[in-house]
Design an enzyme around this catalytic site. Sequence first.
Site, short mmCIF file in Angstrom:
data_model
loop_
_atom_site.label_atom_id
_atom_site.label_comp_id
_atom_site.label_asym_id
_atom_site.label_seq_id
_atom_site.Cartn_x
_atom_site.Cartn_y
_atom_site.Cartn_z
N CYS B 50 0.82 -1.22 0.00
CA CYS B 50 0.00 0.00 0.00
C CYS B 50 0.85 1.26 0.00
O CYS B 50 0.39 2.32 -0.35
CB CYS B 50 -0.95 0.07 1.19
SG CYS B 50 -1.10 -1.38 2.17
N HIS B 100 19.06 0.56 -0.52
CA HIS B 100 17.63 0.85 -0.47
C HIS B 100 16.82 -0.41 -0.16
O HIS B 100 15.94 -0.39 0.69
CB HIS B 100 17.18 1.47 -1.79
CG HIS B 100 15.72 1.83 -1.80
ND1 HIS B 100 15.22 2.93 -1.13
CD2 HIS B 100 14.64 1.22 -2.37
CE1 HIS B 100 13.90 2.98 -1.30
NE2 HIS B 100 13.53 1.96 -2.05
#
Lengths: 277, 434
Positions: B50, B100
């Site tokens: 989400c 990352h």
Amino acid sequence: MDGDMLLDVFFFRGALLAYLLSTLTYVFSLLARRVSSARAATWILTGAFGLHTLFFIGEWVGKGYTPFLHLHDILSFFAWVMAGVYLAFQLWTKTMVLGAFVSPVVFVLMIVSSISIDGPMIVPAVLQGSLVTIHAMLSLIGEALFAVASVAGLLYLLQNGLIKRRKFNKFIKLFPSLQDLDRINNLCLLWGILLLTLGIMAGAIWARTVWGSLWQWDPQQIWTLTAWLIYAVLLHQRLVIGWNGHKMALLSVAAFVLLLAALLVEKSFFTTIHRFY
Amino acid sequence: MNLILIGMNHKTAPVEIRERLSIACMEGFNPLDEIKAIPGVGEALYLSTCNRVEILARTRKGHTDAEERLKALIFRHGNLGEEDMARCLYVYRDSTAIRHLFRVAASLDSLIMGEPQILGQVKEAYRLAVDHQAAGIILNKLLHRTFRVAKRVRTETGIASHAVSVGYAAVELAKKIFDTLKGKKVLIIGAGEMSELAARHLIKHGGDRIFVANRTHERAIQMAADFQGTPVDFDRLGDSLREVDIVISSTGAPGYILTYDMIAAVLKRRKNRLLFLIDIAVPRDIDPRAGDIENVYLYNMDNLQDIADDNMKIRKGEAEKGELIVAAEADRYIEWLNTLAVFPTIVSLKEKAVGIIRSELERSNGWLRNLSAEDREGVEILANTIVNKILHDPMTCLKEESQEGAALAYVAAIRRLFRLEEPGGEEYIKENYD
């Protein structure tokens, strides 16, 4: 014999050092607010307790006389019981941090104990016998249990204050739960009163056979009976009236402080038939 | 190595844009096949939650347009103008891409830092990549390392150990009062969404006996049935209060439902057993003075929110430790990747040396036979030691140069100097790495 003596000293000093180490580690765990270091401290304390136990075994086996007549022995035994009781609780509750409050007390007792080491003593014939040992041992264990109850009470007061004042800091997380501390307080009072009662009874029986009377109006006797009465009342209130939690913690701390003060006064200003050193 | 990571998260893209992408990807297909079909893409991973959409791909050397093609794919599925999308996208390469990925999996990049779901989502993304045969040697190793790093950050820092939601804060408090919620009785006053949520938290952590009181009794019966609890009479709350350990109150009543006198009286009747009151109603249901009663612990919505906020600050502090772990792990991983480039050469160098030793020992078998077994062994050890010592420096040099990015020239030189056969390793490197 000489070797035994040296070994005794080694065990005692080792225990003393380990108690110091565990105290420092506990203090660090409070400052750093880390449970992991409290865990390490508990292991160190276990080691100290082990050495201390070896010391007692050595004393009993090597010297063969009944202990608990020297101040040195009394304090050291008291410290040993406190450490043992705490470690036993540690096994079934997550009360690691309680050690941070028990350990310093144990260490101070050991320091005083080591200062008052005298040479080997000659035990008066009248004080030889298993009843005296049982009397001294049970009473001391009972009183040591009261001491642990009070330490648990003190920690309860601290934790209660934090939760009440909604200070949800790392200390709250570090300290044990209220229910655990209350349970420890309860068990210590219960067993303490039981053992002290038995100890007093053994002493009374012995006194009767040796001195011909149960009661001598001896300051130490008065003190012990007062302690017994106070804790009996506390236990009664707890079990029957339902004084638990905060009130009980407060009262057991107060009782302990009061009795400790009375003991100091008694030891410094009165002579007692319980004084052998 | 040619890793490229293109993505957008809650910080760079508004939800309208993120949802377009994830909806597109939910509609029955996974873009992995499409990503893999891009020329030059060797391996790929697609992660969609989400709060983020990320594509990680390993591209082959010489396919410089792979990045543009990957972006184009995102634009197409996002059904948006390139300008809009380009603003939201970030692109990381090689070492920054690895870092990352580590940060994402360790929940350092999450909206709620330290939330535990993201690691599961990364694992699921990896499983899909494996299913679609999109994960190869590099991604396999990278993802496994990622999971390990995430676990390290989780266990070595306090990033996940402080309650940051109101419900969980209440559970933590209850555990500091009662030690465990097992066997504790919970009374819910006012059947509503909020109380239901709070009750679910407590049940999840062991609270197993639920009582429900509500002004309209039918609602209480309904909610009690949901929790396998017991409905109780709203007008006889005092009786229920005698029994329970924890009370959650969230009615819409204008005044206090539980007054000071009521609680003080109840406490005597329950022999002062500890009572934890949670007031999540606005306006409040429980007289705040009740918190002064001995053995009663009263927390309202604001108190719990304060705890959650404080804990969020703690988590942010812990996150800094997590960043250090991630940085160190990323460096180590990159170092490993770099040595990978020289690894085949080192292996063939060693093989050649071992082969020489073996054949020379065989040739000298004639006189070696006359030696005692002990001496023969000594000769073998000597031969091995000399060869190893000679090769040690070149191999170390090769490994060092691999970290400087200048490995290929040295690899070529060593292969030529030592006449290493089968330059397959070299081609593998040329295809896959810089």
